[in-house]
Design a protein around this motif. Structure first.
Motif, PDB file in Angstrom:
ATOM      1  N   ALA A  56       1.153  -1.385   0.016  1.00 37.68           N
ATOM      2  CA  ALA A  56       0.518  -0.122  -0.401  1.00 37.68           C
ATOM      3  C   ALA A  56       0.771   1.041   0.115  1.00 37.68           C
ATOM      4  O   ALA A  56       1.583   1.602   1.123  1.00 37.68           O
ATOM      5  N   PRO A  57       0.924   1.912  -0.892  1.00 36.96           N
ATOM      6  CA  PRO A  57       1.787   2.866  -0.837  1.00 36.96           C
ATOM      7  C   PRO A  57       1.201   4.527  -0.517  1.00 36.96           C
ATOM      8  O   PRO A  57       0.082   4.459  -0.719  1.00 36.96           O
TER       9      PRO A  57
ATOM     10  N   PHE B 288       7.933   0.875  -5.210  1.00 38.11           N
ATOM     11  CA  PHE B 288       6.962  -0.889  -4.903  1.00 38.11           C
ATOM     12  C   PHE B 288       7.175  -1.306  -6.337  1.00 38.11           C
ATOM     13  O   PHE B 288       6.762  -2.704  -6.121  1.00 38.11           O
ATOM     14  N   ALA B 289       7.526  -0.980  -6.852  1.00 37.86           N
ATOM     15  CA  ALA B 289       7.306  -1.317  -9.159  1.00 37.86           C
ATOM     16  C   ALA B 289       8.313  -2.125  -9.069  1.00 37.86           C
ATOM     17  O   ALA B 289       8.571  -3.702  -9.192  1.00 37.86           O
TER      18      ALA B 289
ATOM     19  N   LEU C  99      -0.361  -7.735  -5.502  1.00 41.46           N
ATOM     20  CA  LEU C  99      -0.686  -6.035  -6.142  1.00 41.46           C
ATOM     21  C   LEU C  99      -0.193  -5.479  -5.144  1.00 41.46           C
ATOM     22  O   LEU C  99      -0.490  -4.906  -3.239  1.00 41.46           O
ATOM     23  N   ILE C 100      -0.227  -4.096  -5.860  1.00 38.76           N
ATOM     24  CA  ILE C 100      -0.212  -2.818  -5.384  1.00 38.76           C
ATOM     25  C   ILE C 100      -0.931  -2.122  -5.047  1.00 38.76           C
ATOM     26  O   ILE C 100      -2.125  -1.984  -6.111  1.00 38.76           O
ATOM     27  N   LEU C 101      -1.540  -1.904  -3.400  1.00 40.61           N
ATOM     28  CA  LEU C 101      -3.300  -1.767  -3.134  1.00 40.61           C
ATOM     29  C   LEU C 101      -3.245   0.291  -3.695  1.00 40.61           C
ATOM     30  O   LEU C 101      -3.160   0.084  -2.344  1.00 40.61           O
TER      31      LEU C 101
END
Lengths: 76, 356, 260
Positions: B142-143, B152-153, B168-170
């Motif tokens: 979670a950024p 986060f990539a 998953l980047i939420l």
């Protein structure tokens, strides 16, 4: 003309007795066995030993790929 | 010298993916995340690094392109927003079941249904409880800044390959659309090594072929596969929990908030401390695995905990599950794309935890 | 000459390709799937591309195709094989990528993925088995089910007014500029098997030359679903399926054949 003589080997346990090979054979070489294999199918076998010319039609059309075909050219 | 750039969150994650050595992006336009593919297309990454970018005919097709690409052992990704993520869930379940690594990005918007295009955090349950059918988990990051969208990539791909699991980047519409300074790191090379124990590269002569599937018609073997997945998730829970603590040392009240809500809470902390209310923040960076342990350690020191989310209260369930009954826990949030102000957050902390 | 003297390795003229595994096929007796599998594998063997080929299995009767085809394979979700193949091919443009799909998979749930992969000219090969029925789930109506044909969900025969028309996906796909080679074949007789194999070869050769999407439809039987003996189902297929789904090339080298 040289005469062809063929023979087929059927994997009896994998044959499902669908008869597609029997219909495809131009020389009525193949018949279905009275006995059944372990899966309960009346498997195909080469009934007429002399009539096979090794055209491989039976093997080509066999859905389960259970037929192997051999052929020799007989000298006149 | 540092490479600094002013970027949108959606652009930062796209640039991050290129620099992380991604091999492919497959996506479908949806607000508020369309800048991801727009940025990638404009960058022509096939010229920069050889990365493929393809606009699919639907989110369903996009996630299945990701599934195909992931099966080759390459670094592939997609991005979408809430309704599009719902469409992708079958494919995500297949990816998890077949143990394929990939990077997913949800720039969430208000729901349910078509909802709104404004930011929301109402996809928490979908993200951290699997989302599709079957027993599985995604690693969920979670950024809360544009910098983290970029970072986060890299982290996402790293974890995806470490665990052979979708990551998953939420994010949400606020983080995706806002512009901030980003410090960029150097370009990583695209990988040229493919682990033949699972990747599809074509069956080498004299070696066994590989099969990638999530199907096993034998229930006893399927259970063993599920047990293996659960063991993997257990290891992940042990080692991959990430969180940030802000002003918790002397805190008497605790916010638990992630993403854009965490940013709002930071301002609310300042306002509260100005009035003499000692508030701290626990910001989960990994929503799954959830930072239960630090929360359990902090909880007994608190007079109350407020889970602040732009939803009807989803993460608060994990807060309650982690902490148990000993501490007063409440939820405050707004919904449907409305963003709470720091003043509203502080006011509700007072109302729900202090004056009650 | 005794038969034992003929059955010798030097006289071998036909045997199952090693690119088919030894696992017994899961298909019903007489089902065309097995033959279709085999000719695809024979073509891959003859082209010498086993180590460069990745296949995509569908959902349907051939969901376990990867158990029988001895190449790297992935199982797709229902209908999505062309999207999965797109992902693979875009990651490995130099490899051969094919899908193997039934009519429910390709022409119902996967219509969008099929049409868009074709329209993008994805350089993949699709093997499409059309037997006019959902075999695996027990013989329900398929998009390709003929008018009047009885299935478990059209027990009084397909009635066009309420159930819609049988879909000729292959003709439809041939209209798209992204397809290069589009043909319809069958595998019920030796002659047709040999023709179908040539078509599969042409499709893979087309992929080798990066010409766009190649599609081989194989009209096949489903004797269990049609509730017939295998041989009778083949005869029924010739009599009823072929008039609506005529065999032959529809598009060659990017050009429509005859009056298509």
């Amino acid at each position: 003309m040289a005469k062809m003589k063929g023979a087929i080997v059927v994997d009896l346990e994998k044959c499902k007795g669908c008869e597609v090979c029997r219909v495809a054979c131009p020389n009525d070489v193949i018949a279905m066995a009275q006995e059944v294999n372990h899966k309960g199918y009346h498997y195909a076998y080469q009934e007429h030993q002399d009539a096979c010319v090794g055209c491989a039609n039976c093997a080509v059309v066999c859905p389960d790929g259970v037929i192997t075909v051999y052929k020799v050219k007989l000298s006149d | 010298m540092k490479e600094l750039r002013l970027m949108k969150g959606n652009e930062a994650v796209a640039e991050g993916a290129i620099r992380a050595g991604a091999d492919g992006y497959f996506g479908y336009p949806i607000t508020p995340q369309s800048e991801v593919m727009e940025y990638l297309m404009a960058q022509q990454p096939e010229k920069r690094t050889g990365m493929v970018v393809l606009q699919a005919e639907s989110e369903v097709a996009a996630i299945n392109m990701v599934y195909g690409g992931a099966s080759t052992g390459k670094k592939v990704m997609t991005s979408s927003s809430s309704p599009g993520m719902s469409l992708m869930q079958e494919g995500v379940s297949y990816l998890a079941g077949a143990e394929l690594p990939c990077l997913l990005l949800n720039v969430a918007r208000g729901g349910p249904g078509l909802g709104t295009i404004q930011p929301a955090q109402a996809d928490y349950f979908q993200s951290v409880k699997g989302g599709g059918h079957g027993d599985y988990n995604l690693i969920v990051l979670a950024p809360s800044s544009v910098q983290e969208m970029f970072d986060f990539a890299f982290l996402g791909f790293e974890l995806a390959f470490k665990y052979r699991n979708p990551v998953l980047i939420l994010s949400d519409g606020l983080i995706g659309q806002m512009m901030e300074k980003v410090e960029l790191c150097e370009q990583m090379p695209r990988t040229t090594y493919f682990d033949r124990s699972w990747t599809l590269t074509g069956k080498p002569d004299g070696q066994e072929r590989n099969i990638v599937t999530s199907l096993d018609l034998d229930a006893s073997r399927q259970e063993i596969h599920n047990q293996h997945l659960q063991e993997k998730y257990r290891k992940c829970k042990e080692t991959e929990v990430r969180y940030e603590l802000i002003d918790t040392d002397d805190a008497e009240y605790l916010f638990v908030a992630y993403g854009s809500s965490a940013r709002i809470c930071q301002k609310a902390i300042q306002l509260g401390r100005g009035e003499g209310i000692k508030i701290g923040l626990l910001r989960p960076i990994t929503l799954w695995p959830f930072p239960a342990k630090p929360l359990v350690e902090l909880a007994p020191k608190m007079k109350g905990i407020l889970s602040v989310e732009q939803s009807a209260g989803q993460m608060v369930e994990d807060v309650r599950l982690s902490v148990g009954c000993g501490v007063h826990i409440e939820h405050y949030g707004r919904m449907g794309g409305m963003i709470p102000t720091p003043e509203q957050v502080l006011e509700n902390l007072k109302k729900l935890l202090i004056t009650k | 000459m005794d038969i034992k003297d003929i059955i010798k390795p030097e006289n071998l003229v036909y045997q199952k390709t090693p690119l088919m595994t030894d696992k017994p096929l899961s298909y019903c007796p007489g089902c065309g799937h097995g033959t279709a599998h085999r000719i695809v594998m024979e073509v891959i063997e003859e082209m010498g591309i086993q180590s460069e080929t990745i296949g995509v299995a569908p959902v349907g009767c051939s969901v376990l195709a990867y158990d029988f085809m001895n190449v790297d394979m992935v199982g797709a979700s229902h209908g999505r094989a062309p999207a999965v193949a797109t992902g693979i091919k875009r990651c490995w443009p130099e490899k051969f990528v094919y899908t193997y799909q039934g009519d429910g998979d390709l022409a119902a749930i996967g219509t969008a993925e099929t049409i868009h992969a074709a329209n993008r000219g994805e350089n993949i090969t699709i093997i499409f088995i059309n037997n006019g029925i959902y075999g695996m789930t027990g013989g329900q109506m398929a998009p390709t089910t003929l008018e009047g044909m009885k299935t478990s969900t059209s027990p009084y025969g397909r009635e066009l007014k309420s159930m819609g028309n049988p879909l000729k996906m292959t003709e439809l796909l041939a209209q798209l500029p992204g397809t290069c080679y589009v043909t319809r074949q069958s595998v019920h007789s030796p002659r047709n098997v040999r023709r179908a194999k040539k078509a599969v070869r042409a499709a893979f050769e087309s992929q080798k030359e990066n010409k766009g999407l190649s599609l081989v439809e194989i009209v096949s039987n489903c004797n269990s679903g049609w509730k017939m003996e295998p041989v009778a189902s083949n005869e029924w297929m010739v009599e009823h399926m072929f008039p609506f789904y005529p065999l032959g090339d529809i598009k060659v080298d990017g050009k429509l054949v005859n009056n298509q």
